[in-house]
Design a protein around this motif. Sequence first.
Motif: not given
Length: 707
Positions: A401, A429-430, A433, A436, A467
Amino acid sequence: MISLLRSLWQVSIPATLAVGIAASPLCAQNKPAQDPAAPSGQAAPKQAAATEKNAATDRASAYYNFSMGHLYAEMAQAYNRQDYVNKAIDFYRLALKQDPSVSFITEELTDLYIQSGQLNKAVTEAEDLLKRNPDDLGAHRVLGRVYTRLIGDPQGQQGKIDEKMLQRSIEQYAIIAQKDPDDTESALLLARLYRLNHDTANAEKSFKAVIAKESDNDEALTGLAGIYSERGDTKQAIDLLKRSSDENPTPRTLVTLAQLYEQSNDYGDAANAWQGALELAPDNDRWRRALAQDLLFSDRLAEARKLYEALVAEDPHDAVVQLRLSELYLQQHEIPKSRAAWTKAHEADPDNLEVKYDEVALLDAEGKTDDAIKAMKSIIDSSTKPEYNTAERAQRDRLIERLGNLYRSSGKYQQAIAAYRDISPDDSENGPRAEYLTIETYRQMKDMAAARRESDAAMKKYPKDRLVVIEHATLLADGGQVDRAINEIDGLKDGKNDRELLLADAQLLEKAKRFTDEQRLLDQAEQLSTTTSDKITVRFARGAMLEKMKDFDGAEAAFRAIIKDDPDNAGALNYLGYMLADRDQRLDEAQKLISKALEIDPQNGAYLDSLGWVYYRQNLLDNAESNLRLALERMGNDPTVHDHLGDVLMKEGKVKEAIAQWQSSLKSYDEAAGNSDTDPADMAKVQRKLEDARVRVARQGRAGDVR
């Protein structure tokens, strides 16, 4: 040694003797007969005196036998003789029989059994005693301690426990807690055993029972707070320890409180708790480091700097402290000092991944973005493995990221998207993200069609991720579907964690210029804001709303209030400075505000645009042009920056170059078609400037003078 034992006995016995004597088998056997002349339930005076005499005799005998047992235990250890071990055990057993309430007798006897490998004997003897007298507390305590020792080590590498021994331990200590409710030590151990058994209801009950008797018992308080935290109710855990530490601060409660604040990302209050703990134990180096870190994380940079510089003076070769000091200097924009501290950290621990990672931020701050990208790729390549466990995969995703963000900040959008797609989509979670970040990159590229396609696909994969939902709703609002967008966000609200969602709704309403509704939601979000940072976020949104409403005085007051509370808030400094420059007011102050914002964030393209614009207003055209061109390098094809640069070039008499910038501005507006942030009035102004410039070129062309 006898004097030491005497003092130990005098300190330890009185607190437990009253209950212990009353419950001891000897006292039960010597229970006096009732005096016929005395009221019911009262012993005759002579018999009461005899009871007291027997109790004193038991105490003296217990003291003597314990002392002899301790003496033989020490001799057994010194001379490694089994007969001394046996004598010590015999004396301890006698002492325990005479006063089973004194816990350290049980502890020493049990330890002696364990050390001499006689656990089976200890269990057999205790069980025999209980057969004869089920109320023998001493026997229950021996069994409880032996079973507890046999549970295993849940914190060890294997983390295995003997469930059978755990249940037996609980059984024994539950009996002890029932028969001797004043034995807080056993009650606390019982609570810990319940927690180990995942029986939080009984653990909570046991901790509360201790607190009811000893309201300042820090082990019970921190244990109960731990249960609340495990349930996800960190606020209740914090409230419990905050009340306790306000009335009776102890190192244990303050340290636990600090850690709970850290879990809530409330680093300011965490730092305050660490400071309280250090007032009680000022020489604890680990706590000083924790305080310094939380001061750094809460942006109390001056305090953090003083403490870190003191720590590094004590040990210049501490890589972690040097690294934190490097991060701090970087935040204060003292890049040479940051580089020097980083170099010392690297020399102390060259293989430390965090040291390597922090150089990426340092290189980026030094304007060496390509070098930062190269360093980041090297870190990722060096950690490549055929397979990753969950923790390793999460760490790798964070590194990828960061690489994607570096690509994006340097305008390498396709490389950024490729990096984000390498993030594991299965991580709860990742994965969302990464989606996003990909959508945001398409938005930054002004490729709104691709952003919508990506967002629709993300919603199918992660329909409940905040998100993803907020980003999808934002794109809907960009297309004019504000009510549908708000409904999507409202579907996530649960009445508990709605602050972020209220702010997202407010932003969508601002796009639609529904300011009354936005004001209402900001009021609700402010009521849910507990930290200073949260409150500033709401106040910033309110200031931006007032500026959009053309209430410039109200907006200025809002941003000045933020700067008063947070002098280094770069966003507020820039917003206020740009607002003044755009209205051609107090230009010297505007220049100072924006320059300070750039000192805080020197790579920010929007701030460079603001500074270029204020220079234009001050008629410092060379400075204006250089800053605006640098802003375009940072931001890519931004319509506002192109427009500003066109104004500067036109004022410099560079008409053809100005026309090119306004054409680029309109092209950028066209590429962002469908984005609600695009104001048709702004586009119309640029179009008029372009038409006027073309007319001027035509006239000058006829006169033979055009640039």
